[in-house]
Enzyme design. Structure first.
Site, short mmCIF file in Angstrom:
data_model
loop_
_atom_site.label_atom_id
_atom_site.label_comp_id
_atom_site.label_asym_id
_atom_site.label_seq_id
_atom_site.Cartn_x
_atom_site.Cartn_y
_atom_site.Cartn_z
N GLU A 31 -9.08 -0.05 1.59
CA GLU A 31 -10.36 -0.02 2.29
C GLU A 31 -10.64 -1.39 2.88
O GLU A 31 -10.02 -2.37 2.48
CB GLU A 31 -11.48 0.36 1.30
CG GLU A 31 -11.28 1.75 0.72
CD GLU A 31 -12.39 2.15 -0.24
OE1 GLU A 31 -13.29 1.33 -0.49
OE2 GLU A 31 -12.33 3.29 -0.73
N PRO A 32 -11.61 -1.46 3.81
CA PRO A 32 -11.90 -2.76 4.43
C PRO A 32 -12.11 -3.88 3.40
O PRO A 32 -11.63 -4.99 3.60
CB PRO A 32 -13.18 -2.49 5.22
CG PRO A 32 -13.09 -1.04 5.56
CD PRO A 32 -12.40 -0.38 4.41
N GLY A 35 -8.23 -4.62 -0.56
CA GLY A 35 -6.83 -4.72 -0.22
C GLY A 35 -6.01 -4.85 -1.48
O GLY A 35 -5.57 -3.86 -2.07
N ILE A 63 -4.11 2.49 7.17
CA ILE A 63 -3.50 3.71 6.67
C ILE A 63 -2.32 4.11 7.56
O ILE A 63 -2.49 4.38 8.76
CB ILE A 63 -4.54 4.86 6.62
CG1 ILE A 63 -5.77 4.43 5.82
CG2 ILE A 63 -3.91 6.12 6.03
CD1 ILE A 63 -5.49 3.89 4.43
N ARG A 80 8.48 -0.21 -5.32
CA ARG A 80 8.72 -1.62 -4.96
C ARG A 80 10.19 -1.98 -4.72
O ARG A 80 10.47 -2.73 -3.78
CB ARG A 80 8.11 -2.54 -6.01
CG ARG A 80 6.69 -2.83 -5.64
CD ARG A 80 5.90 -3.61 -6.62
NE ARG A 80 4.52 -3.51 -6.20
CZ ARG A 80 3.48 -3.42 -7.01
NH1 ARG A 80 3.66 -3.44 -8.32
NH2 ARG A 80 2.27 -3.32 -6.53
N GLN A 100 29.15 -27.20 10.33
CA GLN A 100 28.52 -26.96 9.02
C GLN A 100 27.02 -26.72 9.17
O GLN A 100 26.44 -25.94 8.42
CB GLN A 100 28.74 -28.17 8.10
CG GLN A 100 30.11 -28.21 7.49
CD GLN A 100 30.23 -29.32 6.46
OE1 GLN A 100 29.37 -30.21 6.38
NE2 GLN A 100 31.29 -29.27 5.69
N GLU A 128 2.05 -2.99 0.06
CA GLU A 128 2.57 -2.55 -1.25
C GLU A 128 2.49 -3.67 -2.29
O GLU A 128 3.36 -3.81 -3.13
CB GLU A 128 4.03 -2.09 -1.10
CG GLU A 128 4.24 -0.99 -0.08
CD GLU A 128 3.77 0.37 -0.57
OE1 GLU A 128 4.15 0.74 -1.69
OE2 GLU A 128 3.00 1.02 0.14
N GLY A 129 1.41 -4.44 -2.22
CA GLY A 129 1.24 -5.56 -3.14
C GLY A 129 1.75 -6.84 -2.51
O GLY A 129 2.94 -7.00 -2.27
N GLN A 133 1.54 -12.60 -3.69
CA GLN A 133 0.72 -13.16 -4.77
C GLN A 133 0.53 -12.13 -5.88
O GLN A 133 0.60 -12.47 -7.07
CB GLN A 133 -0.65 -13.59 -4.23
CG GLN A 133 -0.65 -14.88 -3.42
CD GLN A 133 0.06 -14.75 -2.07
OE1 GLN A 133 0.04 -13.69 -1.46
NE2 GLN A 133 0.71 -15.80 -1.63
#
Lengths: 359, 402
Positions: B144-145, B148, B174, B262, B298, B382-383, B386
């Site tokens: 939702e706004p 998060g 969404i 995940r 290199q 999805e998370g 942090q």
């Protein structure tokens, strides 16, 4: 050693900050979406002394005395805070104008200054891959190769090209031009111009051979310092947005700005910004002082400023979270804008490695 | 099963989807990125290949062969298949990959908590093509706004009204939010009991009061639609509430579900990183720099080595987390490590690749520039990175990580 700004420098900073906050930032999002600068940019910028600031006063320009790269860096910080794309347009004439002033003859000066005075733009482009082909044609040269992608090249009347062996002012009318809108600095009128054995008269060739190598080093030092300053500005802007947002956004019952991990993210960015800013000022000061260390200082400033703008903008998006990823908020643009600072004139670290090996 | 080599099933999936990614997804990617359009044609093609929008719900993936080991104690390879598939698809294009698989986000809770009737209803809502002749897709409406990372403060409410629930609230970010034919919306049924009061509801697109909102213009994954969805007193029958009968832990179940996806999300980031790395490697193999082979420098080769190290590490972490899930082992911290590490890798690799390519990468439509923009979302959705570190840290000191 004195870190205080003099009165004139303070005035420049204040004026530019106001311009960045009031105009550039309010234009930035629309210009980004439209992929072109706002119509009012040219008139407003001209009032503020852009475009002709490196053209001598006796050629209808605004430069009285010697050019100050330090003042330009201070201005660059603020322009970067405002909008990287519009800043690139506002700064584009400086290298060509200074180069023609330093190494050009009467004809080169006449051609460029007249064009700039009537609103034409010029672009500095360096052949960092070493791929341009130059053929002598009497006193003139014939140049083949593709200029760009570069900001302003979609509209510019002249390009100042530097290669290992040549610095020349190239009129662009008549050459194939492709305008483009990349993902970053979208409003900066990008383009490429293809030179196909394009003849440039001897009067517009500013330097050749060893003189060209020296001139190119100087040009790159000017350009890198300005690029570094604007990169720092973008990083500062990104962190200003992030700070404001991190006070407003509440998650887990507290403003996200009070989480230690986000304090660290921002604080590390500010430390890096402080370092890049000082390195940029030092490079600019060295240029003004004629210090031979200026070339190296400019290159190092650009390395650090590139890292800083890259990291800071990515982290600003991170702090904004989902809002950082959508274009209703200013930071996703900054992450796109960050890329050109490391890409223009080539990979700075690679250049340093190759230079060290050549010694 | 050996964690360090693909079994034939996994190799098969990798080969098949890898080919699909190269031949079908890659060529379509620039256009959908530029136009911010869903790849409806590709979605239809994928459907024909057996990649249904409801594969998660059906408990098997037609394309990938079945892995329905009846004995719950015996290891399966479902999670590892998901990891392999996710890497290959995102290697093609992360946005298109999400467009093809995005319905799975909504199917998961139905599969996990739904009754047979609810599953039937969800399948019915997603059957056939929609009124525009497009493959029907589903949307999971959770964020939702104001909500998060912290999903325990949901504002969307569901209040009882006879045999119905009345749902009211707005959802943000969404996936498939505008085009979905079926939604799973999460709402608070009883603020007094907090997290435990949050329930999922199956809502068909035609329900009065369901108003798809603004579509977002995004930095990356632009082939996947992200939009707001508003629920203005939507009346949903009580039979459409998930987790009825006391079996559900409400929001805790949702969080567990996020844990289970995940490793596959991390694998998607690994796919992007691999795409950028391979393009760069290809360029380096054939390229020269001021007259010397690029591969003799290199400066460049060590950067590529660094990239490969991180990509390998990311892939192994994702497979370990999935392997643990397949063996019914607690994997929450490892799953978070997999996701966070891969997200960081994808950002590092794409950023460095841009620098090494120089102004070439500024050309409009350059794939590495797109991957740079796509990679960032893996550290957010999805998370966030942090949140993953928070989970790992809590696990370390013995606190409930979710």
């Amino acid at each position: 050693m004195d870190f205080t700004l003099d009165d004139e420098q303070q005035m420049v900073v204040q004026t530019m900050r106001r311009f960045a906050d009031r105009e550039l930032r309010s234009w930035a999002a629309d210009a980004d979406r439209a992929g072109k600068p706002p119509d009012k940019l040219a008139a407003t910028a001209r009032d503020l002394g852009f475009y002709l600031d490196a053209v001598p006063a006796d050629a209808d320009g605004l430069l009285d005395g010697s050019y100050s790269h330090l003042t330009r860096a201070l201005r660059g910080f603020e322009l970067g805070r405002g909008c990287a794309a519009l800043a690139a347009l506002l700064e584009t004439n400086v290298e060509p104008a200074l180069a023609v002033g330093a190494w050009g003859g009467a004809e080169a000066k006449r051609a460029l200054y007249r064009s700039l005075a009537s609103g034409g733009l010029a672009v500095y482009y360096h052949d960092h891959r070493g791929v341009f082909e130059i053929e002598a044609d009497g006193a003139a040269v014939r140049i083949s190769g593709r200029l760009g992608p570069s900001p302003a090249l979609g509209v510019a009347a002249h390009a100042l090209l530097s290669t290992r062996e040549l610095v020349a002012l190239v009129p662009l009318d008549g050459s194939r031009r492709d305008a483009m809108t990349p993902s970053g600095w979208r409003a900066a009128s990008w383009g490429t111009v293809t030179l196909d054995a394009t003849r440039v008269p001897g009067e517009l060739v500013l330097a050749r051979g060893a003189a060209a190598t020296d001139a190119t080093a100087t040009l790159l030092a000017w350009a890198r310092t300005s690029l570094a300053a604007r990169a720092v500005g973008v990083a500062v802007g990104a962190m200003e947005h992030a700070e404001r947002y991190s006070h407003e956004r509440i998650q887990f019952g507290q403003p996200i700005g009070t989480f230690e991990s986000l304090i660290r993210l921002r604080d590390d960015a500010l430390t890096a910004i402080a370092a890049a800013r000082l390195m940029t000022l030092h490079a600019a000061w060295s240029l003004d002082a004629g210090d031979p260390g200026a070339f190296d200082a400019a290159s190092r400033a650009r390395v650090v400023a590139g890292d800083v703008v890259s990291r800071s903008t990515i982290d600003a998006v991170q702090i904004f979270g989902g809002y950082g990823f959508v274009n209703d908020f200013p930071v996703e643009k900054l992450m796109r804008d960050a890329r050109a600072f490391e890409a223009l004139y080539g990979d700075e670290r690679l250049g340093r490695v190759l230079a060290a090996k050549a010694v | 099963m050996d964690l360090f080599q693909d079994n034939p099933l996994l190799s098969g999936v990798r080969q098949m989807l890898g080919a699909f990614a190269k031949q079908a997804i890659r060529p379509a990617a620039p256009r959908h990125d530029r136009e911010e359009s869903m790849p409806w044609d590709l979605m239809k093609l994928a459907l024909g290949m057996g990649m249904t929008q409801t594969s998660v719900l059906d408990g098997r993936k037609k394309l990938t062969g079945t892995d329905d080991e009846a004995d719950p104690k015996k290891p399966k390879s479902q999670a590892r298949i998901g990891v392999v598939a996710s890497e290959e698809m995102a290697y093609g294009c992360a946005g298109i990959s999400l467009a093809l698989a995005g319905s799975g986000l909504a199917c998961s809770p139905v599969a996990r908590m739904g009754t047979e009737e609810q599953k039937q209803e969800f399948r019915r809502l997603l059957k056939g093509l929609d009124e525009n002749g497009r493959v029907k897709v589903a949307a999971m409406a959770l964020s939702e706004p104001a909500t998060g990372s912290d999903i325990s403060g949901l504002k969307t409410s569901a209040r009882p009204d006879g045999d119905h629930w009345i749902i009211r609230g707005s959802k943000q970010w969404i996936t498939n939010g505008q085009s979905a034919s079926a939604y799973v919306v999460w709402a608070q049924t009883d603020p007094a009991i907090g997290r435990a009061g949050v329930r999922g509801f199956i809502v068909g697109r035609d329900m009065p009061g369901l108003v798809p909102g603004k579509k977002e213009t995004k930095l990356g994954i632009r082939a996947s639609e992200t939009a707001q969805v508003h629920f203005e007193d939507v009346r949903v029958h009580k039979d459409m509430m998930l987790g009825v009968g006391g079996t559900s832990e409400g929001l805790a179940d949702t969080k567990k579900m996020l844990d289970s996806t995940r490793p596959a999300v991390g694998a998607g980031a690994t796919g992007i990183a691999r795409a950028a790395y391979e393009l760069l490697l290809d360029r380096v193999r054939s390229g020269s720099l001021h007259g010397t082979p690029m591969a003799s420098h290199q400066h460049i080769m060590f950067e590529l080595a660094e990239m490969q190290m991180e990509i390998e590490a990311s892939r192994l972490l994702a497979h370990r987390a999935a392997w643990m899930a397949d063996h019914n082992l607690e994997n929450v911290a490892v799953a978070s490590m997999a996701k966070a590490h891969a997200a960081r890798t994808a950002q590092m690799v794409t950023t460095r690749a841009m620098v090494l390519l120089g102004d070439e990468a500024l050309e409009p439509g350059h794939p590495v520039e797109k991957w740079y923009r796509d990679a960032k979302i893996y550290d957010i959705f999805e998370g966030t990175g942090q949140i993953q570190r928070r989970i790992i840290a809590k696990q370390m000191i013995g606190q409930n990580p979710t």
